[in-house]
Structures are given as C-alpha cells and as structure tokens.
Enzyme design. Sequence first.
Site, PDB file in Angstrom:
ATOM      1  N   LYS A 273      37.519  41.526  73.107  1.00  0.00           N
ATOM      2  CA  LYS A 273      37.016  41.568  74.484  1.00  0.00           C
ATOM      3  C   LYS A 273      37.700  42.686  75.275  1.00  0.00           C
ATOM      4  O   LYS A 273      37.694  42.662  76.517  1.00  0.00           O
ATOM      5  CB  LYS A 273      37.297  40.226  75.181  1.00  0.00           C
ATOM      6  CG  LYS A 273      36.509  39.059  74.643  1.00  0.00           C
ATOM      7  CD  LYS A 273      35.153  38.984  75.313  1.00  0.00           C
ATOM      8  CE  LYS A 273      34.473  37.660  75.022  1.00  0.00           C
ATOM      9  NZ  LYS A 273      33.173  37.569  75.731  1.00  0.00           N
ATOM     10  N   ARG A 274      38.279  43.648  74.583  1.00  0.00           N
ATOM     11  CA  ARG A 274      39.067  44.713  75.210  1.00  0.00           C
ATOM     12  C   ARG A 274      40.146  44.103  76.107  1.00  0.00           C
ATOM     13  O   ARG A 274      40.504  44.636  77.138  1.00  0.00           O
ATOM     14  CB  ARG A 274      38.181  45.671  76.008  1.00  0.00           C
ATOM     15  CG  ARG A 274      37.128  46.381  75.152  1.00  0.00           C
ATOM     16  CD  ARG A 274      36.763  47.756  75.684  1.00  0.00           C
ATOM     17  NE  ARG A 274      36.299  47.742  77.063  1.00  0.00           N
ATOM     18  CZ  ARG A 274      36.031  48.842  77.776  1.00  0.00           C
ATOM     19  NH1 ARG A 274      36.179  50.035  77.236  1.00  0.00           N
ATOM     20  NH2 ARG A 274      35.599  48.757  79.008  1.00  0.00           N
TER      21      ARG A 274
ATOM     22  N   GLU B  31      45.448  46.188  87.824  1.00  0.00           N
ATOM     23  CA  GLU B  31      46.210  45.309  88.727  1.00  0.00           C
ATOM     24  C   GLU B  31      47.397  44.680  88.005  1.00  0.00           C
ATOM     25  O   GLU B  31      48.499  44.578  88.562  1.00  0.00           O
ATOM     26  CB  GLU B  31      45.278  44.235  89.289  1.00  0.00           C
ATOM     27  CG  GLU B  31      44.241  44.821  90.232  1.00  0.00           C
ATOM     28  CD  GLU B  31      43.274  43.794  90.791  1.00  0.00           C
ATOM     29  OE1 GLU B  31      43.124  43.740  92.020  1.00  0.00           O
ATOM     30  OE2 GLU B  31      42.663  43.059  89.986  1.00  0.00           O
TER      31      GLU B  31
ATOM     32  N   LEU C 253      38.889  41.909  84.581  1.00  0.00           N
ATOM     33  CA  LEU C 253      38.402  40.531  84.658  1.00  0.00           C
ATOM     34  C   LEU C 253      37.347  40.277  83.588  1.00  0.00           C
ATOM     35  O   LEU C 253      36.473  41.109  83.344  1.00  0.00           O
ATOM     36  CB  LEU C 253      37.800  40.287  86.047  1.00  0.00           C
ATOM     37  CG  LEU C 253      37.013  38.989  86.261  1.00  0.00           C
ATOM     38  CD1 LEU C 253      37.950  37.797  86.266  1.00  0.00           C
ATOM     39  CD2 LEU C 253      36.235  39.065  87.579  1.00  0.00           C
TER      40      LEU C 253
ATOM     41  N   ALA D 289      40.540  45.688  79.949  1.00  0.00           N
ATOM     42  CA  ALA D 289      39.365  46.176  80.662  1.00  0.00           C
ATOM     43  C   ALA D 289      39.099  45.389  81.937  1.00  0.00           C
ATOM     44  O   ALA D 289      38.057  45.568  82.567  1.00  0.00           O
ATOM     45  CB  ALA D 289      38.138  46.114  79.753  1.00  0.00           C
TER      46      ALA D 289
ATOM     47  N   GLU E  18      35.155  48.117  90.669  1.00  0.00           N
ATOM     48  CA  GLU E  18      34.615  46.978  91.415  1.00  0.00           C
ATOM     49  C   GLU E  18      33.504  47.380  92.376  1.00  0.00           C
ATOM     50  O   GLU E  18      32.528  46.636  92.577  1.00  0.00           O
ATOM     51  CB  GLU E  18      35.744  46.287  92.195  1.00  0.00           C
ATOM     52  CG  GLU E  18      36.663  45.421  91.340  1.00  0.00           C
ATOM     53  CD  GLU E  18      37.737  46.215  90.609  1.00  0.00           C
ATOM     54  OE1 GLU E  18      38.587  45.589  89.961  1.00  0.00           O
ATOM     55  OE2 GLU E  18      37.732  47.460  90.694  1.00  0.00           O
TER      56      GLU E  18
ATOM     57  N   LEU F 299      34.160  39.227  82.604  1.00  0.00           N
ATOM     58  CA  LEU F 299      32.934  39.057  83.380  1.00  0.00           C
ATOM     59  C   LEU F 299      32.199  37.764  83.034  1.00  0.00           C
ATOM     60  O   LEU F 299      31.369  37.295  83.809  1.00  0.00           O
ATOM     61  CB  LEU F 299      32.013  40.254  83.168  1.00  0.00           C
ATOM     62  CG  LEU F 299      32.539  41.582  83.727  1.00  0.00           C
ATOM     63  CD1 LEU F 299      31.536  42.696  83.476  1.00  0.00           C
ATOM     64  CD2 LEU F 299      32.854  41.470  85.210  1.00  0.00           C
TER      65      LEU F 299
ATOM     66  N   GLY G 291      40.643  41.945  93.772  1.00  0.00           N
ATOM     67  CA  GLY G 291      41.166  40.647  94.187  1.00  0.00           C
ATOM     68  C   GLY G 291      42.453  40.248  93.507  1.00  0.00           C
ATOM     69  O   GLY G 291      42.959  39.154  93.734  1.00  0.00           O
TER      70      GLY G 291
END
Length: 288
Positions: free
Chosen positions: A44-45, A131, A83, A81, A151, A85, A159
Amino acid sequence: MSPSPTSPPSPQPPPPPAPDLPPTLGLERHGEHVAVLTLRRPEKRNALDDATVRAIGAFFEEPPPWARAVVLAAEGPHFSAGLDLAELRSRDAVGGLHHSRMWHRAFDRLERGSVPVVAVLTGAVVGGGLELAAAAHIRVAEESAFFALPEGRHGLFVGGGASVRVPRLIGAHRMADLMLTGRTLSAEEGAALGLAHYLVGAGQGPARALELAERIAGNSPVTNYAVLQALPRIAEASPDTGLFLESLMAGVAQSGADAKERMTAFLEGRAGKVARTDTAGSTEGDPS
C-alpha cells in the site's frame, strides 16, 4: 561452625514485554540502545491507516526502556504515500475534527517524546507521510525520495500537523505552493529547502540513520531530553524568556554526574575533540 550454604542467585526480573504493535509496524533492536521502528505495508506504499497511527503514538508514549534513539524506517521502496484512502470515509465536521486530533496526538508523542527519532525517507513522502516525517527530529533522504502535499487536488486540507510543522521547515509560502499547485519536490529540492537534513545515495539511508542514531544514543540522556523538550519551547518563547529557560536547562544539565564525568574525560584527554567532517559526514583530521 560449619560454613553456611551458598545462597542461590537472586532471580532476575523478566525482560520487559515487547510493545503490542499491529502487523503494519515492526520493531527491532540494533545494538544496545537503538530501536528500529518500521512501517510494514509496502503493498500500500505504506499508507497510514488509523490503527498504525494510533500504534505509533502508543509506541512513542512509552518506548522500550532500553531505547535511547529510534530509527523510523519503511519496508519497500516508499516511506509513506500518506493517509490510507480506503479509510477516507464520509465524516461530519465533528468526526473530522476528532480524527485529525487523533493524528495530532500520535505525532506529538513522537516529536515531544523522550527519545530522538531519525527517519529514513525513500520514494513517496507524501501527504500524511510528510506529516509523519516532519515530526521526526532528523531526516535522512535517499535520492529516490520525493515530497508532496496533494490534499488540495482532492478537495481536502492537511490534518496531521503539516500546517504547523512544514512551514517551520520550509516557510508557509513554499507550503502554499505545494498545496495550490500539486508540485512535487525531488530529494535534492527537499533537502535544499529543509525537509531533509542528510541526502544519501540509493540504499544508503538505513546505514546512515543507524550511524546517527548510535551517535545520538551515546549522548547524555539529560542533554537529549533537553534538546527534545526545552529547545522547541525556547524557540517559540520571547527572547528574554528563551534565554532564561536556556539558563535553567544549562544549570540542570551540567549538574548531573554524567556531565561531570564527560567533562573530566575531556580535560584529561580521554575524549575526542571536535574535528572537521566532509559532506558525507566522515571525520577528517585527527579526532583525538
């Protein structure tokens, strides 16, 4: 009088249990005092789901007692990569607020914790991955790393703390450029702006990070704690308050037995002197 029987050796306390980590995180011990915490979702990177973020926070809230420094790494070609999704479901305003604050708490525990963190950055360092990286104290980027905050293209706003940490590294105007245009920064561009402290070749990141972590772990724990806890607060304070806080911390640090022993070793010629280093970090000249 007959000799008393030899007393049996006192039982040794069991080793502390390993932290309860999800399968998306791995923990290894390198040497005596360095922990290696690894993101393990390469398929999932290394996208960050909520369970992983919460586990990162829990780990840094109570790191292993033997750890004096942590290397934060990732399995596969990408650091993260961002959050996941798949978890970006519809939330109302209050739900979105609480979700963001959960990320804040987790990354605050990393940044304001008790152990210095060296991050190894490869491939995608994007969105939530940036982040997370920005919360680390030292960042080593391999030449494959690239940085982005996409984003804005998804109709979202950061966030996980980027709006506070990233501008401190590169300036608010450069972060605005990343978010407004979807621009991607190469490893070289990111390092030049301040997103990475060290830039190394392919495959060299882990070794360099471990070298730095071992050096950090060899510092006085009081000094490391002061750098993590006092330095950010001094930087945010007024100059007069900052100088007073510095004096308080200097007094605390130099009063410890560890500091006294280190200064004695230096004065007696048992400790190395500062020497020039080349761009790769190797010491040049006589370090003695």
